[in-house]
Design an enzyme around this catalytic site. Structure first.
Site, mmCIF file in Angstrom:
data_model
loop_
_atom_site.group_PDB
_atom_site.id
_atom_site.type_symbol
_atom_site.label_atom_id
_atom_site.label_comp_id
_atom_site.label_asym_id
_atom_site.label_seq_id
_atom_site.Cartn_x
_atom_site.Cartn_y
_atom_site.Cartn_z
ATOM 1 N N LYS A 24 0.822 -1.216 0.000
ATOM 2 C CA LYS A 24 0.000 0.000 0.000
ATOM 3 C C LYS A 24 0.853 1.262 0.000
ATOM 4 O O LYS A 24 0.595 2.203 -0.763
ATOM 5 C CB LYS A 24 -0.918 -0.002 1.225
ATOM 6 C CG LYS A 24 -1.696 1.305 1.453
ATOM 7 C CD LYS A 24 -2.636 1.628 0.312
ATOM 8 C CE LYS A 24 -3.289 3.009 0.472
ATOM 9 N NZ LYS A 24 -4.157 3.106 1.634
ATOM 10 N N LYS A 29 1.998 11.698 5.926
ATOM 11 C CA LYS A 29 2.052 10.530 6.810
ATOM 12 C C LYS A 29 2.411 9.266 6.035
ATOM 13 O O LYS A 29 3.299 8.498 6.422
ATOM 14 C CB LYS A 29 0.714 10.336 7.521
ATOM 15 C CG LYS A 29 0.694 9.136 8.475
ATOM 16 C CD LYS A 29 -0.664 8.476 8.602
ATOM 17 C CE LYS A 29 -1.184 7.866 7.347
ATOM 18 N NZ LYS A 29 -2.277 6.888 7.492
#
Length: 284
Positions: A160, A229
């Site tokens: 991911k 992030k």
């Protein structure tokens, strides 16, 4: 993301036990026939399979390990984490659950809020083949593509964050290219047409720019702070494995500049930085 994914399960006939901090979300699920509870342990007391979708690693750790966390639930056997928290964090959580009798599966998703509502997500799992197949009936209600990334915890997370690295680099690079093109007198629509029928095609040229930049809506559905992030999670894994990532590092610095000005805004608003630097506006 979590709410539309859970609603897909409810619409598919699954009996849900839901825990959410938002009263509006609670009421929506009560209306759908779900049972709403006050803390995560109550979910794990009532369901063998528990699914999480949370904003960051700290939230996942809290929901799993706090005093009223999932680890204390009596019935739960499998915790499926749909959040994006990075491979290192996923490995740590899996280790923390080793003596609990519960298994941990990292299963982050890509496809955006719209894809979540349509059940058209791609889900990347860190799981063994038997666990992957056992979860398929549930997860296929939320995702059109289930990809077994690897058997080890963190495999889905690694896939991911690598996907996100490519996506965010493409968005930044497309913004840079569009600013120069408009400054040079080119039509934004014509540029996208050329890119999408040429080798410059990417998710920004195909989706993000037509939907959220040229329309000036800047509402694709993911904040700039979230980009930072996720890039930090990716580069942290690269550092842990001693892999140089110069392009990723450059992209992270650019997105940090964007976050300093527009951290809570949609990621497509990075175009506004290039517009200001170039003295142009990119619109239909």
């Amino acid at each position: 993301m979590g709410s539309p994914m859970a609603m897909r399960l409810a619409q598919s006939g699954f009996q849900l036990v839901v825990c959410d901090l938002d009263p509006l979300v609670q009421e929506r699920f009560r209306a759908s026939g779900a049972r709403v509870v006050d803390h995560p342990a109550a979910v794990a007391d009532a369901a063998r399979t528990t699914l999480l979708c949370l904003p960051d690693p700290g939230a996942v750790r809290s929901v799993v390990f706090d005093q009223d966390g999932l680890v204390h639930g009596k019935l739960s056997q499998t915790i499926v984490d749909l959040s994006t928290i990075g491979p290192g964090e996923a490995r740590e959580i899996a280790r923390g659950l080793q003596n609990s009798g519960k298994s941990y599966v990292d299963a982050p998703v890509t496809g955006g809020v719209e894809g979540a509502g349509q059940g058209n997500l791609t889900m990347m799992l860190g799981a063994t083949e038997p666990v992957f197949q056992a979860l398929r009936p549930v997860l296929s209600c939320m995702a059109a593509r289930l990809i077994l990334a690897g058997a080890e915890p963190g495999s889905g997370q690694l896939m991911k964050v690598l996907n996100n690295l490519l996506s965010f680099v493409a968005l930044a690079a497309t913004s840079e290219a569009m600013a120069l093109g408009v400054k040079g007198g080119l039509s934004p629509a014509a540029m996208l047409d050329a890119f999408n029928h040429g080798s410059g095609r990417n998710s920004a040229t195909e989706e993000k720019f037509p939907r959220a930049v040229l329309t000036r809506s800047f509402d694709f559905g993911f904040p700039v702070d979230g980009v930072v992030k996720d890039l930090e999670l990716c580069l942290s894994e690269g550092a842990a494995r001693h892999i140089p990532m110069p392009i990723g590092q450059s992209a992270l610095q650019l997105w940090r500049i964007a976050a300093a000005e527009r951290g809570n805004e949609d990621m497509t608003s990075i175009m506004k930085l290039f517009e200001r630097w170039s003295g142009v506006e990119v619109c239909a």
